[in-house]
Scaffold this active site. Sequence first.
Site, PDB file in Angstrom:
ATOM      1  N   LYS A 190       0.850  -1.189   0.000  1.00  0.00           N
ATOM      2  CA  LYS A 190       0.000   0.000   0.000  1.00  0.00           C
ATOM      3  C   LYS A 190       0.882   1.234   0.000  1.00  0.00           C
ATOM      4  CE  LYS A 190      -4.256   1.310  -0.235  1.00  0.00           C
ATOM      5  NZ  LYS A 190      -5.081   0.915  -1.377  1.00  0.00           N
ATOM      6  N   SER A 389      -8.462  -0.426  -5.097  1.00  0.00           N
ATOM      7  CA  SER A 389      -8.690  -0.060  -3.699  1.00  0.00           C
ATOM      8  C   SER A 389     -10.188   0.136  -3.473  1.00  0.00           C
ATOM      9  CB  SER A 389      -7.878   1.175  -3.331  1.00  0.00           C
ATOM     10  OG  SER A 389      -7.668   1.235  -1.936  1.00  0.00           O
TER      11      SER A 389
END
Length: 590
Positions: A190, A389
């Site tokens: 991430k 996401s």
Amino acid sequence: MKQFFKFVFATIVGFTVIVVIGFAILLGIIGVASSEKAVEVDANSVLHIKFDYQINERTPNNPFNNLPFFGDKKRDLGLNDILASIKKAKNDDNIKGIFLDESYMMNGQATTEEIRNALIDFKRSKKFVIAYSEIYTQAFYYLASVADKVYINPKGIFEFRGFSSEVTFLKGALDKLGIEAQIIKVGTYKSAVEPLVLTKMSDANRLQVTSYLGSMYDHFLAGISKSRDINKDSLFNYANSGRIQQPEDALKYKLVDGLKYKDEILSELKQRTDVKEKDDLASVDLDDYLKSNVAATTDPKEVSSKNRIAVIYASGEIAGGDGDDNSIGSETISKALRKVRTDDNVKAVVLRVNSPGGSSLASDVIWREVMLTKKVKPIIVSMGDVAASGGYYIACAADSIIAEPNTITGSIGIFAVLPNMQKLFNDKLGITFDGVKTGKYADLGDVSRPLTPEERLILQNSVNRGYDDFTKAVATGRGKTQAYINSIGQGRVWTGTQALQNGLVDRLGNINDAVKSAAKKAKLKDYKIVSYPEQKSTLDRFGEGLSAEVKAHFVKAELGENYRYYEQIKGVTKLMRTPQARMSYDVVIK
């Protein structure tokens, strides 16, 4: 007193001028809107296509186009109308071929892929496609490579050197300002927060970018190899060794069919449409063509059918509240899903997602509505350039997910950023703060000081819960174990091709494939497509959007291609709010 009256008079005059100008613009908008007429297409016409603008999912209902203040330019058509126009031209006897004129393709690769496939389908009608440009970017060449003939200006520029992707790192600037980005996240890959805390890519991020960029490049080369009948390995070597330096090199290695000037292209188009050299070429622009005899090309079964397939467009960053054509508001999309869910005429739903994500809370709100819709009617997701996401979160509950091979997806992870601006306030500005509180955590989130270990733990637990909810939702929607989703999650980004292999999507295809899939699942033979959310009217947009439209117009005009850096810096400020389910950054292929 005299000065006071002068000031009041000047204020009144200024206000009057603003009102008059605003009223004049409004009259211009109404005049333009009311003056649009159907365009007649002459026999033996060429459809002129030029993409020199950012292509959105839908044609914006923009009241400021065609006004002198904004350069009297043509509408920037959305992907929906571009695809519809090319499909319409395929069966239009008045259209003999397409002239693909120099374009920059500032959109993502999946959008280019959909247009490219539409051109391939157009060629099945045995009509011609001619491409010409003075400058071929790699993105435009990928589109143009399907043409029957590809021409370049003899003194032009031909880019063919491979893909690269870059990240703008801001840590050095934040250090100079005395701002610390306090990061709370889940996910090894991430990397959205990396520009705030690093000066270069982490090893994990470099690994994932290398992987998905390589997948996209492989698809790029494979497409050109097939359309130009050139070995894929040869294409790789041409780019890797820098062999394409001049237009002559592109001709030598059969990437183009000829070196010609624009007048020579026009002469060839006249020959192909049986027009004498001295006469004008019959040509129609994409925008004008969209206005021509639309009803005559509509399938009669679509007009008469009461059955509806709703296409809900979810494009842009995800946030709470209302959205627009370029942003996803959880309230706006939720309303659209509730409306189609309770409409008995709507038999199936296609959710078109083109989003890097955003607020994890807003994403969950939309996910819930998708789940409820799935219980009563089929819902198919079509992925655009990016559905990652939070963009993947809102998609994962659908009956089926369809992506383009070069769609960017995945990035299953959560993060939060809280700035510590103590040094900026104390050392740079000489500002200090003091106060009282009734509880230990009453001022949690105060940016004038660093987080305590206990506060950081509270935030980390919140992010952990968000990630657990995310992976659980994906596991349920995809019929996988949560452990497996975690293994391919951790914020890692995948292409559509890779996502098909790891089970995050069901098949590769475009939005038309998604519509057909929805019709099949609902057992529909005839249907009409309706789009949601409803776009706002000209007057509504005038009332709320003048300042935004004016600002965006001039900023884009001033910055040109550098506008994306402006958008990136603006995006950083959005990260420092609520927990985010957002992709690492915008992928730009040079």
